[in-house]
Design an enzyme around this catalytic site. Structure first.
Site, PDB file in Angstrom:
ATOM      1  N   ASP A 257      21.987  45.185  12.240  1.00 54.89           N
ATOM      2  CA  ASP A 257      20.961  45.211  13.272  1.00 54.89           C
ATOM      3  C   ASP A 257      19.988  44.056  13.160  1.00 54.89           C
ATOM      4  O   ASP A 257      19.325  43.705  14.113  1.00 54.89           O
ATOM      5  CB  ASP A 257      20.191  46.527  13.190  1.00 54.89           C
ATOM      6  CG  ASP A 257      19.710  46.823  11.783  1.00 54.89           C
ATOM      7  OD1 ASP A 257      20.263  46.243  10.851  1.00 54.89           O
ATOM      8  OD2 ASP A 257      18.795  47.634  11.632  1.00 54.89           O
TER       9      ASP A 257
ATOM     10  N   LYS B 169      32.372  43.001   5.276  1.00 57.46           N
ATOM     11  CA  LYS B 169      33.098  44.213   4.861  1.00 57.46           C
ATOM     12  C   LYS B 169      34.566  44.157   5.296  1.00 57.46           C
ATOM     13  O   LYS B 169      35.406  44.888   4.802  1.00 57.46           O
ATOM     14  CB  LYS B 169      32.405  45.432   5.510  1.00 57.46           C
ATOM     15  CG  LYS B 169      32.203  46.571   4.575  1.00 57.46           C
ATOM     16  CD  LYS B 169      31.563  47.845   5.144  1.00 57.46           C
ATOM     17  CE  LYS B 169      30.875  47.878   6.453  1.00 57.46           C
ATOM     18  NZ  LYS B 169      30.641  49.250   6.948  1.00 57.46           N
TER      19      LYS B 169
ATOM     20  N   LYS C 119      29.918  51.198  14.632  1.00 54.74           N
ATOM     21  CA  LYS C 119      30.350  50.055  15.458  1.00 54.74           C
ATOM     22  C   LYS C 119      31.862  49.857  15.392  1.00 54.74           C
ATOM     23  O   LYS C 119      32.515  49.729  16.414  1.00 54.74           O
ATOM     24  CB  LYS C 119      29.688  48.749  14.972  1.00 54.74           C
ATOM     25  CG  LYS C 119      28.204  48.685  15.183  1.00 54.74           C
ATOM     26  CD  LYS C 119      27.618  47.385  14.659  1.00 54.74           C
ATOM     27  CE  LYS C 119      27.726  47.245  13.158  1.00 54.74           C
ATOM     28  NZ  LYS C 119      26.944  48.234  12.391  1.00 54.74           N
TER      29      LYS C 119
ATOM     30  N   LYS D 212      22.950  49.257  14.356  1.00 52.18           N
ATOM     31  CA  LYS D 212      22.547  49.242  12.942  1.00 52.18           C
ATOM     32  C   LYS D 212      23.735  49.568  12.019  1.00 52.18           C
ATOM     33  O   LYS D 212      24.727  50.153  12.469  1.00 52.18           O
ATOM     34  CB  LYS D 212      21.379  50.208  12.696  1.00 52.18           C
ATOM     35  CG  LYS D 212      21.759  51.652  12.734  1.00 52.18           C
ATOM     36  CD  LYS D 212      20.618  52.502  12.194  1.00 52.18           C
ATOM     37  CE  LYS D 212      21.209  53.636  11.439  1.00 52.18           C
ATOM     38  NZ  LYS D 212      20.494  54.365  10.528  1.00 52.18           N
TER      39      LYS D 212
HETATM   40  P1  ADP Z   1      29.727  50.469  11.209  1.00 47.11           P
HETATM   41  O1  ADP Z   1      30.868  49.647  11.654  1.00 47.11           O
HETATM   42  O2  ADP Z   1      28.606  50.513  12.219  1.00 47.11           O
HETATM   43  O3  ADP Z   1      29.218  50.116   9.856  1.00 47.11           O
HETATM   44  P2  ADP Z   1      31.692  52.598  10.963  1.00 47.11           P
HETATM   45  O4  ADP Z   1      32.427  52.511  12.246  1.00 47.11           O
HETATM   46  O5  ADP Z   1      32.326  52.038   9.757  1.00 47.11           O
HETATM   47  O6  ADP Z   1      30.224  51.990  11.126  1.00 47.11           O
HETATM   48  O7  ADP Z   1      31.342  54.133  10.771  1.00 47.11           O
HETATM   49  C1  ADP Z   1      30.562  54.601   9.694  1.00 47.11           C
HETATM   50  C2  ADP Z   1      31.007  56.006   9.331  1.00 47.11           C
HETATM   51  O8  ADP Z   1      30.723  56.909  10.396  1.00 47.11           O
HETATM   52  C3  ADP Z   1      32.507  56.127   9.072  1.00 47.11           C
HETATM   53  O9  ADP Z   1      32.666  57.035   8.023  1.00 47.11           O
HETATM   54  C4  ADP Z   1      33.068  56.703  10.366  1.00 47.11           C
HETATM   55  O10 ADP Z   1      34.228  57.447  10.141  1.00 47.11           O
HETATM   56  C5  ADP Z   1      31.905  57.602  10.798  1.00 47.11           C
HETATM   57  N1  ADP Z   1      31.834  57.806  12.265  1.00 47.11           N
HETATM   58  C6  ADP Z   1      31.629  56.874  13.213  1.00 47.11           C
HETATM   59  N2  ADP Z   1      31.571  57.429  14.440  1.00 47.11           N
HETATM   60  C7  ADP Z   1      31.764  58.761  14.264  1.00 47.11           C
HETATM   61  C8  ADP Z   1      31.820  59.897  15.134  1.00 47.11           C
HETATM   62  N3  ADP Z   1      31.639  59.765  16.451  1.00 47.11           N
HETATM   63  N4  ADP Z   1      32.047  61.129  14.570  1.00 47.11           N
HETATM   64  C9  ADP Z   1      32.204  61.267  13.235  1.00 47.11           C
HETATM   65  N5  ADP Z   1      32.159  60.250  12.372  1.00 47.11           N
HETATM   66  C10 ADP Z   1      31.938  59.015  12.853  1.00 47.11           C
HETATM   67 MG    MG Z   2      31.717  47.941  10.751  1.00 48.10          MG
END
Ligand code: ADP
Ligand code: MG
Length: 274
Positions: free
Chosen positions: A128, A41, A15, A10
Protein backbone atom coordinates in the site's frame (compact mmCIF):
# COMPACT_ATOMS: atom_id res chain seq x y z
CA UNK A 1 -3.38 -3.01 -27.79
CA UNK A 2 -3.69 -4.79 -24.50
CA UNK A 3 -5.99 -3.49 -21.79
CA UNK A 4 -3.74 -2.92 -18.81
CA UNK A 5 -4.91 -3.28 -15.25
CA UNK A 6 -2.90 -2.55 -12.07
CA UNK A 7 -4.16 -4.16 -8.88
CA UNK A 8 -3.20 -2.52 -5.58
CA UNK A 9 -4.11 -2.82 -1.91
CA UNK A 10 -2.52 -3.21 1.49
CA UNK A 11 -0.28 -6.21 2.18
CA UNK A 12 -2.10 -9.50 2.76
CA UNK A 13 -5.48 -8.11 1.74
CA UNK A 14 -5.90 -10.65 -1.06
CA UNK A 15 -4.43 -8.93 -4.13
CA UNK A 16 -2.81 -12.03 -5.59
CA UNK A 17 -5.74 -14.32 -4.84
CA UNK A 18 -8.15 -11.84 -6.39
CA UNK A 19 -5.91 -11.03 -9.37
CA UNK A 20 -5.41 -14.70 -10.25
CA UNK A 21 -9.15 -15.32 -10.10
CA UNK A 22 -9.90 -12.26 -12.23
CA UNK A 23 -7.31 -13.52 -14.73
CA UNK A 24 -9.03 -16.90 -14.73
CA UNK A 25 -12.47 -15.37 -15.22
CA UNK A 26 -11.15 -13.21 -18.10
CA UNK A 27 -9.50 -16.20 -19.79
CA UNK A 28 -12.62 -18.34 -19.43
CA UNK A 29 -14.59 -15.50 -21.02
CA UNK A 30 -12.28 -15.75 -24.04
CA UNK A 31 -9.54 -13.20 -23.35
CA UNK A 32 -5.81 -13.83 -23.88
CA UNK A 33 -4.35 -12.90 -20.50
CA UNK A 34 -0.94 -12.15 -18.99
CA UNK A 35 -0.57 -11.79 -15.21
CA UNK A 36 2.54 -10.02 -13.93
CA UNK A 37 3.45 -10.45 -10.26
CA UNK A 38 5.30 -7.36 -9.00
CA UNK A 39 6.10 -8.47 -5.47
CA UNK A 40 9.47 -9.82 -4.24
CA UNK A 41 7.34 -12.58 -2.64
CA UNK A 42 6.85 -13.82 -6.24
CA UNK A 43 3.75 -15.83 -5.32
CA UNK A 44 1.25 -13.88 -7.42
CA UNK A 45 1.02 -16.45 -10.18
CA UNK A 46 1.18 -19.50 -7.88
CA UNK A 47 -2.61 -20.08 -8.16
CA UNK A 48 -2.27 -20.10 -11.97
CA UNK A 49 0.81 -22.30 -12.40
CA UNK A 50 0.98 -24.27 -9.14
CA UNK A 51 4.69 -23.38 -8.95
CA UNK A 52 6.82 -20.57 -7.59
CA UNK A 53 8.14 -19.73 -11.01
CA UNK A 54 11.50 -18.18 -11.86
CA UNK A 55 11.47 -14.39 -11.71
CA UNK A 56 12.61 -12.02 -14.44
CA UNK A 57 15.39 -10.82 -12.15
CA UNK A 58 16.57 -14.42 -11.62
CA UNK A 59 16.43 -15.09 -15.37
CA UNK A 60 18.39 -11.90 -16.08
CA UNK A 61 20.93 -12.84 -13.43
CA UNK A 62 21.50 -16.21 -15.15
CA UNK A 63 22.53 -14.45 -18.40
CA UNK A 64 24.56 -11.76 -16.65
CA UNK A 65 21.85 -9.25 -17.50
CA UNK A 66 22.31 -9.75 -21.27
CA UNK A 67 18.55 -9.44 -21.79
CA UNK A 68 18.83 -10.11 -25.55
CA UNK A 69 19.69 -13.72 -24.67
CA UNK A 70 16.34 -14.36 -23.00
CA UNK A 71 13.37 -15.96 -24.72
CA UNK A 72 9.70 -16.09 -23.88
CA UNK A 73 10.03 -19.52 -22.19
CA UNK A 74 12.71 -18.15 -19.85
CA UNK A 75 10.33 -15.68 -18.23
CA UNK A 76 6.78 -16.85 -18.92
CA UNK A 77 4.94 -19.98 -17.78
CA UNK A 78 1.56 -20.83 -19.17
CA UNK A 79 -0.92 -21.77 -16.49
CA UNK A 80 -4.61 -22.45 -15.96
CA UNK A 81 -6.87 -21.68 -18.96
CA UNK A 82 -3.86 -20.74 -21.11
CA UNK A 83 -3.01 -17.72 -18.97
CA UNK A 84 0.57 -16.54 -19.33
CA UNK A 85 2.25 -15.82 -16.00
CA UNK A 86 5.33 -13.76 -15.20
CA UNK A 87 6.96 -12.85 -11.90
CA UNK A 88 9.05 -9.67 -12.02
CA UNK A 89 10.80 -10.54 -8.75
CA UNK A 90 12.32 -8.12 -6.32
CA UNK A 91 15.35 -5.91 -5.94
CA UNK A 92 17.88 -7.02 -3.29
CA UNK A 93 16.30 -6.45 0.15
CA UNK A 94 17.32 -3.12 1.62
CA UNK A 95 18.60 -1.73 -1.65
CA UNK A 96 17.47 -1.36 -5.24
CA UNK A 97 14.10 -0.25 -6.48
CA UNK A 98 10.93 -2.21 -7.23
CA UNK A 99 10.18 0.21 -10.06
CA UNK A 100 13.39 -0.80 -11.83
CA UNK A 101 12.34 -4.44 -11.65
CA UNK A 102 8.91 -3.72 -13.13
CA UNK A 103 10.51 -1.55 -15.81
CA UNK A 104 12.91 -4.35 -16.78
CA UNK A 105 10.04 -6.83 -17.04
CA UNK A 106 8.05 -4.51 -19.31
CA UNK A 107 11.15 -3.77 -21.43
CA UNK A 108 11.74 -7.49 -21.93
CA UNK A 109 8.12 -8.08 -22.91
CA UNK A 110 8.40 -5.27 -25.45
CA UNK A 111 11.68 -6.60 -26.85
CA UNK A 112 10.13 -10.05 -27.25
CA UNK A 113 7.16 -8.48 -29.06
CA UNK A 114 4.79 -9.79 -26.39
CA UNK A 115 3.49 -6.61 -24.82
CA UNK A 116 0.79 -6.09 -27.44
CA UNK A 117 -0.11 -9.76 -27.80
CA UNK A 118 -2.63 -9.93 -24.98
CA UNK A 119 -6.20 -8.76 -24.58
CA UNK A 120 -5.57 -8.01 -20.92
CA UNK A 121 -2.38 -7.61 -18.86
CA UNK A 122 -2.79 -7.56 -15.07
CA UNK A 123 -0.09 -6.17 -12.79
CA UNK A 124 -0.39 -7.47 -9.22
CA UNK A 125 1.54 -4.91 -7.22
CA UNK A 126 3.10 -5.04 -3.78
CA UNK A 127 1.59 -3.27 -0.84
CA UNK A 128 0.00 0.00 0.00
CA UNK A 129 2.93 2.35 0.52
CA UNK A 130 3.13 3.65 -2.98
CA UNK A 131 6.71 4.81 -3.30
CA UNK A 132 7.91 6.02 -6.68
CA UNK A 133 9.09 2.52 -7.59
CA UNK A 134 6.03 0.52 -6.80
CA UNK A 135 3.77 3.09 -8.40
CA UNK A 136 5.55 2.36 -11.72
CA UNK A 137 2.76 0.07 -13.04
CA UNK A 138 0.44 3.09 -12.87
CA UNK A 139 2.52 4.59 -15.70
CA UNK A 140 1.45 1.74 -17.97
CA UNK A 141 -2.08 1.04 -16.76
CA UNK A 142 -5.40 1.99 -18.28
CA UNK A 143 -7.14 1.09 -15.04
CA UNK A 144 -6.23 0.67 -11.41
CA UNK A 145 -8.26 -1.49 -9.07
CA UNK A 146 -7.93 -1.34 -5.29
CA UNK A 147 -8.55 -4.40 -3.12
CA UNK A 148 -9.77 -3.47 0.36
CA UNK A 149 -11.83 -4.72 3.23
CA UNK A 150 -14.18 -2.96 5.61
CA UNK A 151 -11.59 -1.73 8.11
CA UNK A 152 -9.51 1.30 8.94
CA UNK A 153 -6.17 0.01 7.67
CA UNK A 154 -7.32 -0.98 4.23
CA UNK A 155 -9.39 2.20 3.81
CA UNK A 156 -6.36 4.25 4.86
CA UNK A 157 -4.24 2.37 2.29
CA UNK A 158 -6.94 2.79 -0.35
CA UNK A 159 -6.93 6.54 0.23
CA UNK A 160 -3.14 6.66 -0.19
CA UNK A 161 -3.54 4.74 -3.43
CA UNK A 162 -6.18 7.25 -4.57
CA UNK A 163 -3.57 9.98 -3.98
CA UNK A 164 -1.05 8.12 -6.14
CA UNK A 165 -3.59 7.54 -8.92
CA UNK A 166 -4.70 11.17 -8.87
CA UNK A 167 -1.07 12.27 -9.03
CA UNK A 168 -0.23 9.89 -11.89
CA UNK A 169 -3.33 10.82 -13.86
CA UNK A 170 -1.84 14.27 -14.46
CA UNK A 171 0.78 12.72 -16.78
CA UNK A 172 -0.62 9.27 -17.56
CA UNK A 173 -3.94 7.84 -18.73
CA UNK A 174 -4.60 5.76 -15.62
CA UNK A 175 -8.02 5.91 -13.94
CA UNK A 176 -9.53 4.08 -11.00
CA UNK A 177 -12.06 1.45 -12.11
CA UNK A 178 -13.18 0.86 -8.54
CA UNK A 179 -12.66 -0.93 -5.26
CA UNK A 180 -13.05 -4.68 -4.83
CA UNK A 181 -14.31 -5.45 -1.34
CA UNK A 182 -12.56 -8.67 -0.31
CA UNK A 183 -13.26 -10.97 2.64
CA UNK A 184 -16.65 -9.42 3.26
CA UNK A 185 -19.61 -11.56 4.10
CA UNK A 186 -22.30 -9.95 2.02
CA UNK A 187 -24.69 -12.85 2.64
CA UNK A 188 -25.14 -11.95 6.28
CA UNK A 189 -25.66 -8.29 5.38
CA UNK A 190 -23.58 -5.24 6.23
CA UNK A 191 -19.91 -5.88 5.72
CA UNK A 192 -19.17 -3.00 3.38
CA UNK A 193 -20.78 0.05 5.01
CA UNK A 194 -17.51 1.97 5.59
CA UNK A 195 -16.09 0.99 2.22
CA UNK A 196 -19.25 2.20 0.48
CA UNK A 197 -19.10 5.54 2.26
CA UNK A 198 -15.39 5.90 1.44
CA UNK A 199 -15.96 5.00 -2.22
CA UNK A 200 -18.65 7.62 -2.57
CA UNK A 201 -16.46 10.29 -0.94
CA UNK A 202 -13.50 9.69 -3.25
CA UNK A 203 -15.70 9.40 -6.32
CA UNK A 204 -15.44 5.73 -7.15
CA UNK A 205 -17.56 2.58 -6.78
CA UNK A 206 -17.46 -0.91 -5.30
CA UNK A 207 -16.81 -3.14 -8.29
CA UNK A 208 -17.65 -6.38 -6.52
CA UNK A 209 -17.92 -8.02 -3.11
CA UNK A 210 -15.88 -11.17 -2.53
CA UNK A 211 -16.95 -13.15 0.56
CA UNK A 212 -14.51 -14.57 3.08
CA UNK A 213 -14.52 -18.24 2.21
CA UNK A 214 -12.37 -21.21 3.23
CA UNK A 215 -12.51 -22.49 -0.34
CA UNK A 216 -10.86 -19.29 -1.59
CA UNK A 217 -8.18 -19.51 1.10
CA UNK A 218 -7.51 -23.17 0.37
CA UNK A 219 -7.42 -22.76 -3.41
CA UNK A 220 -4.66 -20.15 -3.14
CA UNK A 221 -2.38 -22.50 -1.20
CA UNK A 222 -3.25 -25.48 -3.37
CA UNK A 223 -1.86 -23.56 -6.35
CA UNK A 224 -5.28 -23.31 -7.92
CA UNK A 225 -7.84 -20.72 -8.89
CA UNK A 226 -11.36 -20.96 -7.42
CA UNK A 227 -12.52 -22.13 -10.85
CA UNK A 228 -10.62 -25.41 -10.35
CA UNK A 229 -12.18 -26.21 -6.97
CA UNK A 230 -14.87 -28.83 -6.48
CA UNK A 231 -18.27 -27.85 -7.90
CA UNK A 232 -21.10 -26.82 -5.60
CA UNK A 233 -23.32 -23.88 -4.59
CA UNK A 234 -20.58 -22.38 -2.40
CA UNK A 235 -18.18 -22.37 -5.32
CA UNK A 236 -20.74 -20.58 -7.49
CA UNK A 237 -21.12 -17.93 -4.81
CA UNK A 238 -17.35 -17.40 -4.67
CA UNK A 239 -16.97 -17.23 -8.46
CA UNK A 240 -19.72 -14.66 -8.99
CA UNK A 241 -17.69 -11.53 -8.10
CA UNK A 242 -14.70 -12.61 -10.21
CA UNK A 243 -16.94 -13.22 -13.20
CA UNK A 244 -18.65 -9.85 -12.68
CA UNK A 245 -15.30 -8.01 -12.66
CA UNK A 246 -14.18 -9.82 -15.82
CA UNK A 247 -17.45 -8.95 -17.59
CA UNK A 248 -17.04 -5.33 -16.54
CA UNK A 249 -13.46 -5.17 -17.85
CA UNK A 250 -14.39 -6.77 -21.17
CA UNK A 251 -17.42 -4.51 -21.65
CA UNK A 252 -17.46 -1.83 -24.37
CA UNK A 253 -16.36 1.10 -22.23
CA UNK A 254 -15.70 0.24 -18.57
CA UNK A 255 -16.46 3.30 -16.43
CA UNK A 256 -13.62 4.72 -14.36
CA UNK A 257 -12.68 7.98 -12.68
CA UNK A 258 -9.81 10.00 -11.30
CA UNK A 259 -10.35 9.66 -7.54
CA UNK A 260 -10.26 12.61 -5.16
CA UNK A 261 -8.57 11.43 -1.94
CA UNK A 262 -9.93 12.58 1.39
CA UNK A 263 -8.08 13.89 4.45
CA UNK A 264 -6.85 11.48 7.13
CA UNK A 265 -9.31 13.01 9.62
CA UNK A 266 -12.19 12.28 7.25
CA UNK A 267 -11.20 8.61 7.33
CA UNK A 268 -11.39 8.63 11.13
CA UNK A 269 -14.81 10.19 10.80
CA UNK A 270 -16.02 7.42 8.49
CA UNK A 271 -14.64 4.65 10.70
CA UNK A 272 -15.70 6.32 13.95
CA UNK A 273 -19.21 6.92 12.64
CA UNK A 274 -20.12 3.23 12.62
P1 ADP B 1 -1.75 -10.23 -1.00
O1 ADP B 1 -1.42 -10.62 -2.39
O2 ADP B 1 -2.56 -8.96 -0.92
O3 ADP B 1 -0.57 -10.18 -0.09
P2 ADP B 1 -2.97 -12.87 -0.83
O4 ADP B 1 -3.77 -12.93 -2.08
O5 ADP B 1 -1.68 -13.59 -0.79
O6 ADP B 1 -2.74 -11.35 -0.41
O7 ADP B 1 -3.93 -13.34 0.33
C1 ADP B 1 -3.55 -13.33 1.69
C2 ADP B 1 -4.25 -14.46 2.42
O8 ADP B 1 -5.66 -14.23 2.44
C3 ADP B 1 -4.07 -15.82 1.76
O9 ADP B 1 -3.96 -16.76 2.79
C4 ADP B 1 -5.36 -16.04 0.98
O10 ADP B 1 -5.66 -17.40 0.84
C5 ADP B 1 -6.37 -15.34 1.90
N1 ADP B 1 -7.55 -14.81 1.17
C6 ADP B 1 -7.58 -13.87 0.22
N2 ADP B 1 -8.84 -13.60 -0.17
C7 ADP B 1 -9.64 -14.42 0.55
C8 ADP B 1 -11.05 -14.65 0.63
N3 ADP B 1 -11.90 -13.94 -0.13
N4 ADP B 1 -11.51 -15.59 1.51
C9 ADP B 1 -10.66 -16.29 2.29
N5 ADP B 1 -9.33 -16.13 2.27
C10 ADP B 1 -8.81 -15.22 1.43
MG1 MG C 1 0.47 -10.89 -3.29
Amino acid sequence: MSLILAVYGKGGIGKSTTTANISAALALQGAKVLQIGCDPKHDSTFPLTGTLQKTVIEALDEVDFHHEELEKEDIIETGFAGIDALEAGGPPAGSGCGGYVVGEAVKLLQELGLYDQYDVILFDVLGDVVCGGFSAPLNYADYAVIIATNDFDSIFAANRLCMAIQQKSVRYKVKLAGIVANRVDYVKGGGTNMLEQFSEKVGTKLLARVPYHELIRKSRFAGKTMFQMEDGPEKDECLKPYNEIAEFLLSENPSASVPVPIGDRDIFEIVGGW
